[in-house]
Enzyme design. Structure first.
Site, short mmCIF file in Angstrom:
data_model
loop_
_atom_site.label_atom_id
_atom_site.label_comp_id
_atom_site.label_asym_id
_atom_site.label_seq_id
_atom_site.Cartn_x
_atom_site.Cartn_y
_atom_site.Cartn_z
N HIS A 92 48.83 35.94 42.80
CA HIS A 92 49.77 36.99 43.23
C HIS A 92 49.39 37.54 44.59
O HIS A 92 48.32 37.24 45.14
CB HIS A 92 49.80 38.12 42.19
N CYS B 87 42.38 37.97 38.15
CA CYS B 87 43.49 37.23 38.75
C CYS B 87 43.12 36.84 40.18
O CYS B 87 42.16 37.33 40.76
CB CYS B 87 44.76 38.07 38.73
#
Length: 223
Positions: free
Chosen positions: A175, A191
């Site tokens: 992301h 992440c």
């Protein structure tokens, strides 16, 4: 009070010299970047929310997007994440790869490892902290346990790629970030974060179903 004309004539070189020195100092103090990269990391038009230009003085140039040689055996279209070196690679044809600088989990145990696939893609995703994130840092994540809507303050940025195994969401994402200066560091909750312009580039290049490989700690790509 009047000023002697002789003073102006004799003093002019010193006045102009001082001005020139200040201009030179200013030019030295202001970083100059290759226009190719200033355009690459410039403001992104046509988005529903602002994607501002990145201040490249805050991000070491080794983390900027580049096409590089790649000697691995993965098929073109595969994403390889190298948390140890803080890079992600999109494998291209002809022994090449697009390399992106990334931020990774602040503890190796937070990082997913192994093979997954892109099970979903989202432009301007909603973000919700996981139960583990809330448990580890209740003061930070408890107040936003219900999630945050899409927008310029959303931690996922303008794009997210969701890693799945089978039909199960692993809860790990590739992301964007609202903190580009953290690229190249261990800072996330597991992440993989990219500069916003880079995650948009990757998002546009890979379809749902693409393979993603996250290397284990200590294993690095040789490119």
């Amino acid at each position: 009070m009047t000023i002697d004309r002789r003073f102006l004539v004799l003093g002019a070189p010193f006045i102009l010299g001082a001005c020139a020195t200040r201009r030179e100092e200013l030019e030295v103090a202001t970083p100059r970047f290759d226009p190719y990269y200033t355009a690459m990391y410039g403001e992104v038009p046509g988005e529903p929310f602002p994607v501002p230009a990145i201040d490249l003085s805050q991000v070491d140039e080794r983390w900027w997007r580049r096409e590089v040689p790649y000697r691995g055996r993965e098929y073109p279209g595969t994403i390889v994440v190298d948390p140890t070196s803080r890079y992600a690679y999109l494998i291209l044809e002809g022994g090449r790869a697009m390399r992106y600088g990334v931020g990774v989990g602040k503890e190796e145990g937070f990082n997913l490892t192994g093979i997954a696939r892109i099970g979903r893609k989202a432009a301007w995703p909603r973000w919700t902290p996981t139960r583990d994130m809330i448990r580890r840092e209740p003061e930070r994540y408890g107040p936003v346990a219900g999630g945050l809507p899409p927008g310029p303050d959303n931690p996922l940025g303008p794009r997210a790629l969701y890693l799945y195994r089978g039909d199960r969401d692993t809860l790990y994402r590739l992301h964007g970030t609202i903190e580009p200066w953290t690229i190249g560091t261990q800072v996330s909750s597991g992440c993989i974060r990219f500069m916003n312009q880079d995650i948009i580039d990757l998002f546009n290049r890979v379809p749902v179903g693409s393979t993603a490989i996250v290397l284990p700690s200590g294993t690095t790509v040789t490119s």
